[in-house]
Design an enzyme around this catalytic site. Sequence first.
Site, PDB file in Angstrom:
ATOM      1  N   THR A 211       0.970  -1.124  -0.016  1.00 33.21           N
ATOM      2  CA  THR A 211      -0.166  -0.078  -0.003  1.00 33.21           C
ATOM      3  C   THR A 211       1.011   1.229   0.073  1.00 33.21           C
ATOM      4  OG1 THR A 211      -1.931   0.983   1.190  1.00 33.21           O
ATOM      5  CG2 THR A 211      -0.231   0.114   2.554  1.00 33.21           C
ATOM      6  N   ASN A 212       0.227   2.284   0.463  1.00 32.84           N
ATOM      7  CA  ASN A 212       0.973   3.652   0.209  1.00 32.84           C
ATOM      8  C   ASN A 212       0.431   4.536   1.571  1.00 32.84           C
ATOM      9  OD1 ASN A 212      -1.192   5.448  -0.780  1.00 32.84           O
ATOM     10  ND2 ASN A 212      -1.037   4.109  -2.302  1.00 32.84           N
ATOM     11  N   LEU A 213       1.162   5.827   1.864  1.00 35.09           N
ATOM     12  CA  LEU A 213       0.892   6.337   2.978  1.00 35.09           C
ATOM     13  C   LEU A 213      -0.200   7.246   2.829  1.00 35.09           C
ATOM     14  CD1 LEU A 213       4.536   7.338   3.781  1.00 35.09           C
ATOM     15  CD2 LEU A 213       3.209   5.828   4.933  1.00 35.09           C
TER      16      LEU A 213
END
Length: 408
Positions: A211-213
């Site tokens: 995933t990402n932030l």
Amino acid sequence: MANPLNGKHIALGVTGSIAAYKAADLASKLTQEGCTVNAVLTEAACKLVSPLTFQNVSGQKAYTEADLWGGMGHVVHINLAHTVDLMLIAPASANTIAKLAHGIADNLLCVTALATTSPIVIAPAMDGGMYANLATQANIQALKERGMHIIGPAEGHLASGLQGPGRMEDNEKIIQYLRFLLSRKMPLAGKKIVVTAGGTQEPIDPVRVITNLSSGKQGYALAQAALDLGADVTLISAPTQLTIPLGVKLIHVTQAEQMYHAVMDEIKDAQALIMAAAVADFTPAQPSMEKIKKDAPLSAIKLKPTVDILKDVSAFKNEKKLDLRVIGFAAESQKLKENAIKKMQEKSMDMIAANNITQPQAGFGVDTNQVLLIFSDGATEQLPLMNKMEVAEQIMQHLVPWLTEGAE
Ligand code: CTP
């Protein structure tokens, strides 16, 4: 443009339920949102809370029975009834609900409710038995059928010591409800806007994801700003920790692939798409169906590219000749303007909001953002550092004329 509660005049009817003490906080919060709040207390409410409390928190006159029978009594209810944008009765006791259902007007609150043509929102609060009683249920049903808005009651601990439905709905939820109701006649009424938000999650196995932030905060703020302008908003959200704005049609997705299908489906009858989601560019080519164990070592994860949603939207839009405005985002760590313009052109956007994620106040997770708006005709507008709701309002300000020009 802003929160539709701002500048609105609200009559807050308070009746003799013990939740009356919560109504003072409601009056305070509505005042902080920019509303002018005139409380109207029944005699029973005055036994539980003081009119002075409401006057102090709202800075406005709180009316009581004495005003109905005073020298100006004949104009008080007419003035209030005809000048308010909305009447909220919170808490509404079983007794007041019964009176309203039967058109009884034996106190200032009921007289005002009978005389007003503004929307009326009722937040019932009473003992569980009184709420469950068929008489109360029939009265509430009658009020609903007459177009009154009933919010709650919530379930939980009741003053009687019992558990169940009967508690006045949370003040925050009541305020969100009023915000939504008062936005429905704003300039984007009848327009459908699709907003995507959050970071997609691409599965490696049943417990691990790539995933990402992205926190989803900018997308959720855009959904709220679009609602505030009266739009019908579909929020396609990857997992976030955020509160869902009241009034959106929410579509939960996890992976880029699901977001793609949801977007393609929802834009068919939409007037605008705002792609604020951080969509994964790659996904594991063969996610494991079983949890990967550490004694079966994994040296690499093979990835395959995901579909670029905006590129497909652009192709679909051209093929179907859709009148769809498209706004995208570019989170960059270098060559901000150059990279953003390239993305805007490649994905046929009308506008791109670019932000430099290396700046501490404009990256992922924080409540603020500093964006450069770039338009398809080459114009730019650098917004100062502001909170994400303000950024959302600025973006919406550009969208409003695009969606309303030429409209009657
Ligand atoms: N976007 C999209 N589909 C993807 C990836 C991104 O529709 N698979 C959208 C994003 O929601 C955003 C815009 O495209 O509005 C730009 O996203 P970004 O990730 O910055 O750009 P990419 O084209 O993926 O380029 P890169 O990641 O290489 O910077």
